[in-house]
Design a protein around this motif. Structure first.
Motif, PDB file in Angstrom:
ATOM      1  N   ARG B  11       0.850  -1.193   0.000  1.00  0.00           N
ATOM      2  CA  ARG B  11       0.000   0.000   0.000  1.00  0.00           C
ATOM      3  C   ARG B  11       0.878   1.233   0.000  1.00  0.00           C
ATOM      4  O   ARG B  11       1.536   1.534   1.000  1.00  0.00           O
ATOM      5  CB  ARG B  11      -0.916   0.000   1.241  1.00  0.00           C
ATOM      6  CG  ARG B  11      -1.894  -1.128   1.310  1.00  0.00           C
ATOM      7  CD  ARG B  11      -3.018  -0.914   0.309  1.00  0.00           C
ATOM      8  NE  ARG B  11      -3.990  -1.988   0.360  1.00  0.00           N
ATOM      9  CZ  ARG B  11      -3.856  -3.163  -0.257  1.00  0.00           C
ATOM     10  NH1 ARG B  11      -2.776  -3.426  -0.958  1.00  0.00           N
ATOM     11  NH2 ARG B  11      -4.796  -4.076  -0.174  1.00  0.00           N
ATOM     12  N   LYS B  12       0.894   1.948  -1.115  1.00  0.00           N
ATOM     13  CA  LYS B  12       1.811   3.082  -1.255  1.00  0.00           C
ATOM     14  C   LYS B  12       1.545   4.126  -0.179  1.00  0.00           C
ATOM     15  O   LYS B  12       2.455   4.626   0.465  1.00  0.00           O
ATOM     16  CB  LYS B  12       1.631   3.701  -2.642  1.00  0.00           C
ATOM     17  CG  LYS B  12       2.929   3.729  -3.430  1.00  0.00           C
ATOM     18  CD  LYS B  12       2.717   4.401  -4.783  1.00  0.00           C
ATOM     19  CE  LYS B  12       2.798   3.369  -5.911  1.00  0.00           C
ATOM     20  NZ  LYS B  12       2.100   3.776  -7.125  1.00  0.00           N
ATOM     21  N   THR B  13       0.251   4.444   0.038  1.00  0.00           N
ATOM     22  CA  THR B  13      -0.080   5.495   0.994  1.00  0.00           C
ATOM     23  C   THR B  13       0.371   5.100   2.398  1.00  0.00           C
ATOM     24  O   THR B  13       0.826   5.945   3.164  1.00  0.00           O
ATOM     25  CB  THR B  13      -1.594   5.751   1.008  1.00  0.00           C
ATOM     26  OG1 THR B  13      -2.252   4.503   1.171  1.00  0.00           O
ATOM     27  CG2 THR B  13      -2.047   6.375  -0.278  1.00  0.00           C
ATOM     28  N   GLY B  14       0.250   3.780   2.692  1.00  0.00           N
ATOM     29  CA  GLY B  14       0.658   3.302   4.007  1.00  0.00           C
ATOM     30  C   GLY B  14       2.146   3.512   4.215  1.00  0.00           C
ATOM     31  O   GLY B  14       2.590   3.948   5.277  1.00  0.00           O
ATOM     32  N   LEU B  20       6.649   9.146   7.028  1.00  0.00           N
ATOM     33  CA  LEU B  20       6.427  10.436   7.695  1.00  0.00           C
ATOM     34  C   LEU B  20       6.404  10.261   9.216  1.00  0.00           C
ATOM     35  O   LEU B  20       7.027  11.012   9.964  1.00  0.00           O
ATOM     36  CB  LEU B  20       5.105  11.050   7.228  1.00  0.00           C
ATOM     37  CG  LEU B  20       5.083  11.579   5.792  1.00  0.00           C
ATOM     38  CD1 LEU B  20       3.689  12.074   5.433  1.00  0.00           C
ATOM     39  CD2 LEU B  20       6.089  12.715   5.652  1.00  0.00           C
ATOM     40  N   LEU B  21       5.666   9.212   9.623  1.00  0.00           N
ATOM     41  CA  LEU B  21       5.539   8.976  11.051  1.00  0.00           C
ATOM     42  C   LEU B  21       6.900   8.649  11.660  1.00  0.00           C
ATOM     43  O   LEU B  21       7.247   9.123  12.748  1.00  0.00           O
ATOM     44  CB  LEU B  21       4.552   7.822  11.286  1.00  0.00           C
ATOM     45  CG  LEU B  21       4.032   7.676  12.706  1.00  0.00           C
ATOM     46  CD1 LEU B  21       3.287   8.927  13.129  1.00  0.00           C
ATOM     47  CD2 LEU B  21       3.123   6.462  12.810  1.00  0.00           C
ATOM     48  N   ALA B  22       7.690   7.856  10.911  1.00  0.00           N
ATOM     49  CA  ALA B  22       9.024   7.494  11.400  1.00  0.00           C
ATOM     50  C   ALA B  22       9.870   8.753  11.559  1.00  0.00           C
ATOM     51  O   ALA B  22      10.620   8.884  12.531  1.00  0.00           O
ATOM     52  CB  ALA B  22       9.684   6.520  10.430  1.00  0.00           C
ATOM     53  N   LEU B  23       9.733   9.690  10.617  1.00  0.00           N
ATOM     54  CA  LEU B  23      10.484  10.934  10.720  1.00  0.00           C
ATOM     55  C   LEU B  23      10.089  11.707  11.982  1.00  0.00           C
ATOM     56  O   LEU B  23      10.945  12.202  12.717  1.00  0.00           O
ATOM     57  CB  LEU B  23      10.231  11.811   9.487  1.00  0.00           C
ATOM     58  CG  LEU B  23      10.932  11.351   8.208  1.00  0.00           C
ATOM     59  CD1 LEU B  23      10.523  12.222   7.027  1.00  0.00           C
ATOM     60  CD2 LEU B  23      12.454  11.400   8.406  1.00  0.00           C
ATOM     61  N   ASN B 259      -3.161   8.763   9.992  1.00  0.00           N
ATOM     62  CA  ASN B 259      -4.336   8.285   9.264  1.00  0.00           C
ATOM     63  C   ASN B 259      -3.958   7.356   8.124  1.00  0.00           C
ATOM     64  O   ASN B 259      -4.608   6.331   7.909  1.00  0.00           O
ATOM     65  CB  ASN B 259      -5.138   9.470   8.719  1.00  0.00           C
ATOM     66  CG  ASN B 259      -5.919  10.155   9.823  1.00  0.00           C
ATOM     67  OD1 ASN B 259      -6.012   9.627  10.930  1.00  0.00           O
ATOM     68  ND2 ASN B 259      -6.454  11.310   9.533  1.00  0.00           N
ATOM     69  N   LEU B 260      -2.918   7.691   7.385  1.00  0.00           N
ATOM     70  CA  LEU B 260      -2.492   6.832   6.279  1.00  0.00           C
ATOM     71  C   LEU B 260      -2.077   5.459   6.798  1.00  0.00           C
ATOM     72  O   LEU B 260      -2.449   4.425   6.240  1.00  0.00           O
ATOM     73  CB  LEU B 260      -1.321   7.475   5.524  1.00  0.00           C
ATOM     74  CG  LEU B 260      -1.653   8.735   4.724  1.00  0.00           C
ATOM     75  CD1 LEU B 260      -0.396   9.294   4.075  1.00  0.00           C
ATOM     76  CD2 LEU B 260      -2.696   8.425   3.654  1.00  0.00           C
ATOM     77  N   ASN B 266      -5.536  -1.388   8.199  1.00  0.00           N
ATOM     78  CA  ASN B 266      -6.842  -2.035   8.053  1.00  0.00           C
ATOM     79  C   ASN B 266      -6.816  -3.059   6.921  1.00  0.00           C
ATOM     80  O   ASN B 266      -7.262  -4.188   7.076  1.00  0.00           O
ATOM     81  CB  ASN B 266      -7.906  -0.977   7.772  1.00  0.00           C
ATOM     82  CG  ASN B 266      -9.272  -1.589   7.598  1.00  0.00           C
ATOM     83  OD1 ASN B 266      -9.622  -2.525   8.315  1.00  0.00           O
ATOM     84  ND2 ASN B 266     -10.022  -1.093   6.646  1.00  0.00           N
ATOM     85  N   ASP B 267      -6.263  -2.667   5.787  1.00  0.00           N
ATOM     86  CA  ASP B 267      -6.150  -3.599   4.667  1.00  0.00           C
ATOM     87  C   ASP B 267      -5.285  -4.790   5.037  1.00  0.00           C
ATOM     88  O   ASP B 267      -5.613  -5.932   4.744  1.00  0.00           O
ATOM     89  CB  ASP B 267      -5.532  -2.904   3.452  1.00  0.00           C
ATOM     90  CG  ASP B 267      -6.504  -1.919   2.836  1.00  0.00           C
ATOM     91  OD1 ASP B 267      -7.664  -1.892   3.302  1.00  0.00           O
ATOM     92  OD2 ASP B 267      -6.110  -1.193   1.926  1.00  0.00           O
ATOM     93  N   ALA B 268      -4.173  -4.489   5.678  1.00  0.00           N
ATOM     94  CA  ALA B 268      -3.211  -5.549   5.961  1.00  0.00           C
ATOM     95  C   ALA B 268      -3.755  -6.542   6.969  1.00  0.00           C
ATOM     96  O   ALA B 268      -3.442  -7.724   6.920  1.00  0.00           O
ATOM     97  CB  ALA B 268      -1.919  -4.935   6.486  1.00  0.00           C
TER      98      ALA B 268
END
Lengths: 536, 276
Positions: B11-14, B20-23, B259-260, B266-268
């Motif tokens: 999932r690209k968005t994920g 981003l979150l890691a940053l 959110n991403l 959810n998909d995973a």
């Protein structure tokens, strides 16, 4: 003259599907005033073919060649606007599940009128025409039936509404996609008769899709047998059914249950399960001021099941047969009466005693898609039972693998998820799960109803084998007398929460005592055909 | 677990969210290394534009380094977001499970209790709680947790109710499994993915509530916070846009990233999607 002519139709599936094409090289014709049955098992591409005619293919499925000529136009090439004008007017369709095909919030008369107004916006008499159509399809009291909401009608009545809607604009071709599969046998009989009658009156062409060869025998003028997206055999119904040229067609005919003598007889074993005076009434409130609705699911049931026997409970939907199965297992609490298992009253059991009883009495549910936890590997679903009774994980896993092997799936199934299996395979998993607890009584609640006939035959064979091998006693809930005939020693016929007849299997089929039983027997699809075949 | 991870990574968005979150997390972790001095300390000229006087993102009205504030504020925002969501989950999932599985009067009681909380506007209750309890990190977490659980309880209840009528739950009962085992091993795992997604949204909302509280001056006075920075910079936004824009961007990026990640998760977590 042909009405619809399908030539070399191919429909491409997206990459990664189980085969490259849903249907490949399918060709057949439908003449006006003719019923063509498209018969095949699930996954044979029969619904896909029908949906292609109306341009209703799911996203990602693309026509890959061939032509669909309807009155001189190729339906694969017409514009969306032309197709829309054709849908519901030149060609209309009825679906399998009438409840989901109707808008629950609109009166059925309005829905039919809307179908008329869509194609004839100036029709001032749409309401009146809806009433006339309701009379045509045999709805009782059409003038007030138009004001009903879908939930106020029975399944058969809803299907009649769907048919009225489909006929609203006098289509030349009617496509019926398994229109009777979700209905009871007696209702199915009525709907089949109705479709046949309307077809003859209006001179329509009908494409009737079904998996049930019995239905085919009752209604078809011509038959097209489909398998894996290819036509196996086609021809006039009499020829295909009486002298099938292909092995697969013979196989389909042979898989239809309930032919031959019911060879079973009641045993003389001890009484394992005894039900006496069992009562259950469901009460639903319909609003603050409306009177409560009472449905009697069990109005004083009495019967016994002897060890080693198979008891079939036969009835139509709403007869209370599934409620009975659930009450025996205490999944639903009965209002009154006794359920004695080896003399002990199940209704009084608490805690540990109930748990131990449930171990002895296992159930296989109707819907193999709903009865397995989708997030657990099937092996895990099976081992949890024995582990709940103190078996170690290693031992439970060994048991689970042994059972998966025994039901014909192989130990490799242990680590796979339910969605990787077909319906028939899932039902085998459910059987393995039930038997892993080493039960004495197996309750099968419509366990084969959701399966294709040939798969149904395999599962019934498996159950018969297991019963013989382990001396299981079975309570077999079904709406299908043919299935009951295949497997039962003793049969109970239920109607509206009451037992209308209970007798040995042979006796019931040869000389039914209750009128209702005779009615059910007469409604079995393809009965005349199979009787004639058996007589030869 | 491997399959779950694989689907997540497709999932690209994920993946973008995760990066981003890691940053943001890295920034929070490395804050004391990058900016060893306290973010409250005055390190330069007031009103320095970004890049001036060696301050990457400029300084505020008193000459405090904005970049340092953002780095240290990340710690506060993430801590409050995660901790208060965990608190909300603990309350909401437990109550929702009880109400959904047992039904009847338990359901009645729990849902009426939930409704009491739902009738009071979230933010007003949070302000009230923080004002009464004195603002500190832990009272803010508690207050946000207390205002955030009702939607989670409702969702859990609805999920548990539908799932417990499914046949595989009946099958598990017939297998002789105990109620606790059925709820924990069959009902909850099947109910969990929308709860996880809502939970991730709740983290985002919690970060926003915290920012709003600090903006109003009800933040922990000992900790630098993004909301406080936006609040402090808002009066001079026309002269010095960087004082409120950079902390605002930090909030935006963090919330979007969470959110991403939640959506991809959810998909995973759904085996039907992850295996096909």
């Amino acid at each position: 003259m042909t009405l619809l002519s399908i030539r070399d139709l191919a429909l491409d599936l997206p990459a990664g599907a189980d085969r490259p094409r849903a249907v490949d090289g399918v060709s057949f014709d439908i003449a006006p005033n003719e019923i063509v049955c498209l018969v095949g098992e699930s996954g044979s591409g029969k619904s896909m073919t029908a949906h292609a005619i109306l341009g209703l293919l799911p996203p990602k499925v693309r026509p890959g060649g061939g032509e669909l000529m309807f009155e001189g136009r190729d339906l694969l090439k017409v514009s969306e606007a032309e197709m829309r004008a054709l849908r519901g007017a030149g060609i209309s369709m009825i679906f399998q599940e009438p409840l989901t095909a109707l808008n629950p919030l609109k009166r059925v008369g309005e829905q039919v009128a809307e179908a008329i107004l869509t194609h004839d916006p100036k029709a001032r008499d749409a309401k009146a025409r809806a009433v006339a159509l309701f009379a045509d399809v045999g709805l009782p009291d059409p003038a007030s039936a138009v004001r009903a909401f879908p939930f106020q009608l029975s399944g058969g009545q809803r299907q009649r509404v769907m048919i009225a809607m489909a006929l609203a604009n006098n289509p030349r071709l009617l496509i019926a996609d398994e229109p009777t599969t979700a209905l009871d046998v007696t209702t199915q009989r009525q709907i089949l008769d109705l479709i046949k009658k309307l077809q003859a009156e209006r001179g329509m062409g009908v494409l009737f899709i079904t998996h049930d060869i019995g239905v085919v025998a009752d209604i078809a003028d011509r038959v097209v047998v489909l398998r894996y997206g290819r036509v196996v055999e086609q021809g006039p119904a009499a020829a295909v059914l009486h002298t099938p040229a292909e092995e697969y067609t013979r196989h389909l005919l042979a898989a239809v249950p309930g032919r031959g003598a019911p060879a079973h007889a009641e045993g003389r074993g001890e009484v394992l399960l005894e039900v006496a005076g069992l009562m259950k009434t469901f009460v639903t409130k319909q609003g603050f001021f409306a009177p409560e609705r009472r449905v009697i699911a069990a109005g004083g049931l009495d019967f016994r099941l002897r060890r080693g026997d198979t008891l079939a409970v036969v009835g139509e939907s709403g007869s209370g047969k599934s409620t009975l199965a659930r009450m025996v297992l205490r999944l639903i609490e009965a209002d009154d009466g006794a359920i004695r298992y080896k003399g002990e009253d199940v209704r009084l059991m608490r805690g540990e005693a109930l748990r131990q009883f449930r171990r002895r009495a296992q159930i296989v549910f109707q819907d193999p898609y709903a009865s397995l936890d989708p997030r657990l590997k099937v092996g895990e679903s099976i081992v949890r039972g024995p582990m709940a009774f103190g078996t170690s994980r290693a031992e439970a896993s060994a048991t689970a693998k042994r059972w998966l092997e025994r039901v014909g799936l192989g130990a490799g199934a242990f680590d796979r998820y339910p969605h990787e299996f077909s319906g028939g395979q899932r039902q085998r998993v459910c059987i393995a799960r039930a038997l892993a607890l080493d039960p004495e009584l197996l309750i099968a609640d419509e366990a084969v109803s959701a399966l294709d006939v040939s798969v149904q035959a395999q599962v019934l064979d498996l159950l018969a084998e297991l019963k013989a091998e382990f001396g299981l006693s079975m309570m077999f809930i079904t709406h299908d007398l043919r299935v009951a005939r295949e497997i039962a020693d003793r049969i109970i016929v239920m109607k509206k929460g009451l037992i209308v007849e209970q007798s040995g299997a042979a006796e019931l089929f040869d000389a039914p005592k209750a009128e209702y039983t005779a009615e059910l027997l007469a409604a079995v699809p393809g009965r005349d055909f199979f009787d004639a075949r058996a007589a030869v | 677990m491997n399959d779950t991870l694989k689907t997540f990574l497709t999932r690209k968005t994920g993946v973008i969210g995760l990066v981003l979150l890691a940053l943001v997390v890295a920034l929070a972790v490395l804050a004391p290394v990058l900016y060893p001095a306290s973010p409250w300390e005055i390190t330069g000229v007031p009103f320095a534009a970004p890049g001036e006087y060696g301050m990457l993102l400029g300084s505020d009205t008193l000459g405090r380094d904005i970049a340092s504030g953002i780095a240290h504020g990340a710690r506060v925002s993430l801590l409050i977001g995660v901790a208060s969501t965990l608190a909300a989950l603990c309350i909401g999932v437990v109550l929702g499970c009880l109400a959904g599985y047992f039904g009847g009067w338990v359901d009645m009681l729990v849902m009426r209790f939930t409704e009491i909380f739902q009738t009071i506007p979230n933010f007003v209750l949070a302000i009230l709680l923080v004002a009464i309890l004195n603002p500190s990190l832990w009272t803010i977490i508690l207050a946000i947790g207390i205002v955030s659980w009702p939607p989670l309880a409702r969702l859990t209840r609805a999920q548990v109710m539908t799932i417990s009528t499914r046949e595989f739950i009946s099958a598990a009962r017939c297998q002789g499994q105990s109620t606790a085992s059925i709820v924990l091993r069959h009902v909850l795992p099947n109910a969990i993915s929308p709860i996880i997604v809502t939970g991730s949204l709740t983290i985002a909302t919690a970060i926003l509530i915290e920012a709003a509280l600090s903006f109003m001056g009800l933040g922990d006075p000992n900790n630098m916070s993004w909301g406080f920075m936006v609040g402090a910079g808002r009066t001079v936004i026309r002269q010095a846009w960087w004082m409120s824009v950079f902390p605002g961007l930090a909030i935006l990026i963090t919330v979007v990233a969470i959110n991403l990640v939640g959506e991809a998760l959810n998909d995973a977590l759904n085996p039907r999607i992850s295996r096909s």
